[in-house]
Design a protein around this motif. Structure first.
Motif, PDB file in Angstrom:
ATOM      1  N   ASN A 150       0.803  -1.224   0.000  1.00 38.13           N
ATOM      2  CA  ASN A 150       0.000   0.000   0.000  1.00 38.13           C
ATOM      3  C   ASN A 150       0.833   1.271   0.000  1.00 38.13           C
ATOM      4  N   ILE A 151       2.106   1.124  -0.297  1.00 38.54           N
ATOM      5  CA  ILE A 151       3.012   2.270  -0.431  1.00 38.54           C
ATOM      6  C   ILE A 151       3.355   2.422  -1.910  1.00 38.54           C
ATOM      7  N   ILE A 152       3.066   3.583  -2.482  1.00 40.59           N
ATOM      8  CA  ILE A 152       3.334   3.832  -3.895  1.00 40.59           C
ATOM      9  C   ILE A 152       4.698   4.510  -4.035  1.00 40.59           C
ATOM     10  N   TYR A 153       5.523   3.923  -4.874  1.00 42.29           N
ATOM     11  CA  TYR A 153       6.918   4.344  -4.998  1.00 42.29           C
ATOM     12  C   TYR A 153       7.202   4.830  -6.420  1.00 42.29           C
ATOM     13  N   ASP A 154       7.785   6.014  -6.535  1.00 40.95           N
ATOM     14  CA  ASP A 154       8.206   6.567  -7.820  1.00 40.95           C
ATOM     15  C   ASP A 154       9.655   6.155  -8.047  1.00 40.95           C
ATOM     16  N   ASN A 155       9.844   5.098  -8.841  1.00 39.59           N
ATOM     17  CA  ASN A 155      11.215   4.600  -8.996  1.00 39.59           C
ATOM     18  C   ASN A 155      12.069   5.476  -9.907  1.00 39.59           C
ATOM     19  N   GLN A 156      11.456   6.431 -10.605  1.00 42.75           N
ATOM     20  CA  GLN A 156      12.246   7.381 -11.390  1.00 42.75           C
ATOM     21  C   GLN A 156      12.934   8.389 -10.467  1.00 42.75           C
ATOM     22  N   LYS A 157      12.178   8.843  -9.460  1.00 44.74           N
ATOM     23  CA  LYS A 157      12.720   9.821  -8.520  1.00 44.74           C
ATOM     24  C   LYS A 157      13.311   9.172  -7.277  1.00 44.74           C
ATOM     25  N   GLY A 158      12.971   7.898  -7.062  1.00 49.51           N
ATOM     26  CA  GLY A 158      13.492   7.186  -5.897  1.00 49.51           C
ATOM     27  C   GLY A 158      12.844   7.613  -4.592  1.00 49.51           C
ATOM     28  N   ILE A 159      11.575   8.065  -4.665  1.00 54.04           N
ATOM     29  CA  ILE A 159      10.895   8.493  -3.435  1.00 54.04           C
ATOM     30  C   ILE A 159       9.491   7.885  -3.351  1.00 54.04           C
ATOM     31  N   ILE A 160       9.007   7.781  -2.136  1.00 59.70           N
ATOM     32  CA  ILE A 160       7.645   7.337  -1.893  1.00 59.70           C
ATOM     33  C   ILE A 160       6.703   8.465  -2.290  1.00 59.70           C
ATOM     34  N   ASN A 161       5.715   8.106  -3.121  1.00 55.27           N
ATOM     35  CA  ASN A 161       4.861   9.120  -3.733  1.00 55.27           C
ATOM     36  C   ASN A 161       3.438   9.114  -3.189  1.00 55.27           C
ATOM     37  N   GLY A 162       3.012   8.002  -2.567  1.00 55.87           N
ATOM     38  CA  GLY A 162       1.634   7.940  -2.107  1.00 55.87           C
ATOM     39  C   GLY A 162       1.376   6.785  -1.157  1.00 55.87           C
ATOM     40  N   ILE A 163       0.272   6.873  -0.441  1.00 57.28           N
ATOM     41  CA  ILE A 163      -0.212   5.820   0.446  1.00 57.28           C
ATOM     42  C   ILE A 163      -1.654   5.530   0.053  1.00 57.28           C
ATOM     43  N   ILE A 164      -1.993   4.254  -0.130  1.00 55.51           N
ATOM     44  CA  ILE A 164      -3.342   3.889  -0.555  1.00 55.51           C
ATOM     45  C   ILE A 164      -3.961   2.872   0.409  1.00 55.51           C
ATOM     46  N   ASP A 165      -5.201   2.506   0.130  1.00 45.84           N
ATOM     47  CA  ASP A 165      -5.963   1.450   0.798  1.00 45.84           C
ATOM     48  C   ASP A 165      -6.050   1.651   2.317  1.00 45.84           C
ATOM     49  N   PHE A 166      -6.957   2.522   2.719  1.00 47.33           N
ATOM     50  CA  PHE A 166      -7.196   2.802   4.125  1.00 47.33           C
ATOM     51  C   PHE A 166      -8.388   2.001   4.655  1.00 47.33           C
ATOM     52  N   THR A 167      -8.711   0.887   3.985  1.00 50.59           N
ATOM     53  CA  THR A 167      -9.868   0.083   4.369  1.00 50.59           C
ATOM     54  C   THR A 167      -9.784  -0.398   5.809  1.00 50.59           C
ATOM     55  N   ASP A 168      -8.568  -0.699   6.291  1.00 49.41           N
ATOM     56  CA  ASP A 168      -8.385  -1.219   7.643  1.00 49.41           C
ATOM     57  C   ASP A 168      -8.140  -0.127   8.678  1.00 49.41           C
ATOM     58  N   ALA A 169      -8.356   1.141   8.295  1.00 48.59           N
ATOM     59  CA  ALA A 169      -8.186   2.239   9.251  1.00 48.59           C
ATOM     60  C   ALA A 169      -9.083   2.007  10.465  1.00 48.59           C
ATOM     61  N   GLN A 170      -8.564   2.326  11.631  1.00 44.92           N
ATOM     62  CA  GLN A 170      -9.275   2.047  12.878  1.00 44.92           C
ATOM     63  C   GLN A 170      -8.685   2.896  13.997  1.00 44.92           C
ATOM     64  N   ILE A 171      -9.327   2.847  15.163  1.00 47.58           N
ATOM     65  CA  ILE A 171      -8.742   3.426  16.370  1.00 47.58           C
ATOM     66  C   ILE A 171      -7.850   2.356  16.975  1.00 47.58           C
ATOM     67  N   GLY A 172      -6.564   2.636  17.088  1.00 49.00           N
ATOM     68  CA  GLY A 172      -5.670   1.588  17.560  1.00 49.00           C
ATOM     69  C   GLY A 172      -4.343   2.111  18.071  1.00 49.00           C
ATOM     70  N   ASP A 173      -3.447   1.185  18.312  1.00 53.14           N
ATOM     71  CA  ASP A 173      -2.114   1.487  18.814  1.00 53.14           C
ATOM     72  C   ASP A 173      -1.279   2.075  17.679  1.00 53.14           C
ATOM     73  N   PRO A 174      -0.793   3.313  17.801  1.00 50.50           N
ATOM     74  CA  PRO A 174       0.000   3.910  16.713  1.00 50.50           C
ATOM     75  C   PRO A 174       1.247   3.101  16.364  1.00 50.50           C
ATOM     76  N   ALA A 175       1.752   2.322  17.318  1.00 53.97           N
ATOM     77  CA  ALA A 175       2.938   1.505  17.038  1.00 53.97           C
ATOM     78  C   ALA A 175       2.676   0.496  15.933  1.00 53.97           C
ATOM     79  N   PHE A 176       1.419   0.081  15.781  1.00 49.94           N
ATOM     80  CA  PHE A 176       1.105  -0.936  14.779  1.00 49.94           C
ATOM     81  C   PHE A 176       1.440  -0.478  13.363  1.00 49.94           C
ATOM     82  N   ASP A 177       1.333   0.824  13.095  1.00 51.82           N
ATOM     83  CA  ASP A 177       1.584   1.322  11.740  1.00 51.82           C
ATOM     84  C   ASP A 177       3.050   1.255  11.330  1.00 51.82           C
TER      85      ASP A 177
END
Length: 294
Positions: free
Chosen positions: A195-222
């Protein structure tokens, strides 16, 4: 839904959209995905429970986008059926490659990408949303049930030493979890390399997708996905750019002692439940490598 049914629904809902190219993805667990003209992503939830989750997800993404997040995240528009039930959501395609497909070990510019992820999670974990939009899925019983499934479906394939190591990992965590009172927040819930979108031309992370499992939880889990896919050093780098309500060391302890080890069990259970062959020594090698390093 079949591909034909999804396309027909899109044509009826958005008659002005000219469809020149179709890319279908039905490999996910929760949604069927169609990318139109390599520019618009349509996500069709596979059941009513997922559809309800997507509605909460849409509200979360709306809040995130208000703050101009450090990486691109979807900005959902919802399409309803004739019964006014959510049928699908669509959003502008985020350019890049899934980090899983690119290969997490091939990640370039690690310091820069650690900064991006640390700042993104700082933003996400501070989002305030209505409490009825999200549940606390990762309860004590959730982890206890996972352990029960591992004992039932994985232990029969393992030797005595392997079973003991896994037993100790779960027992220590469950004992600590039952007594701990960390401050919960909104979490992504599935921040793996898929669920991490990577721009391999620039060599950087470009986006985050699929928040279906978003919830109230322990921040350490991420931080679990980074630990499992890329390793402890990168995870520490991400945490060095994280600004939360809890100390970095406290978060990291929960990641290295359990959260960062448990992704492998979900993969194994999925393989067993779907009748896929498993090379158990290879499948468990990462778990034991990380477990012995903590």
């Amino acid at each position: 839904m079949t591909e034909k049914e999804m396309i027909n629904f899109i044509k009826c809902a958005l008659p002005e959209l000219k469809i020149n190219h179709i890319q279908l993805n039905q490999t996910g667990w929760d949604n069927d995905i169609i990318i139109i003209n390599q520019n618009i992503v349509f996500r069709f939830p596979r059941n009513n429970n997922i559809a309800r989750s997507v509605q909460g997800e849409a509200k979360l993404l709306n809040e995130l986008n208000k703050g101009n997040p450090v990486v691109a995240v979807p900005n959902y528009k919802i399409l309803y059926d004739d019964s006014n039930q959510l049928k699908c959501v669509y959003y502008k395609y985020i350019r890049g490659t899934s980090l899983k497909d690119y290969g997490p070990s091939n990640l370039q510019n690690r310091a820069k990408n650690a900064k991006i992820l640390g700042e993104f999670l700082s933003e996400l974990h501070l989002v305030k949303t209505q409490g009825d939009n999200f549940l606390s899925v990762h309860s004590y019983d959730y982890w206890k049930d996972l352990y029960t499934s591992v004992k039932k479906d994985v232990f029969p394939f393992l030797n005595k030493i392997q079973r003991q190591d896994i037993r100790e990992t779960f027992s220590e965590f469950l004992n600590i979890y039952s007594k701990q009172s960390f401050q919960k927040s909104i979490i992504h819930g599935d921040l793996s390399s898929s669920n991490i979108i990577y721009d391999n031309q620039k060599g950087i992370i470009n986006g985050i997708i699929d928040f279906t499992d978003a919830q109230i939880g322990d921040p350490a889990f991420d931080f679990a996905g980074f630990y499992w896919d890329i390793g402890p050093t990168f995870t520490r780098n991400v945490l060095s750019y994280y600004n939360g309500s809890e100390s970095v060391e406290s978060l990291y302890d929960r990641v290295k002692n359990f959260y960062g080890l448990q992704p492998g069990f979900h993969e194994l259970l999925h393989a067993v439940h779907n009748g896929k062959g498993v090379n158990w020594d290879v499948a468990l090698s990462k778990f034991f490598q990380l477990n012995n390093a903590r």
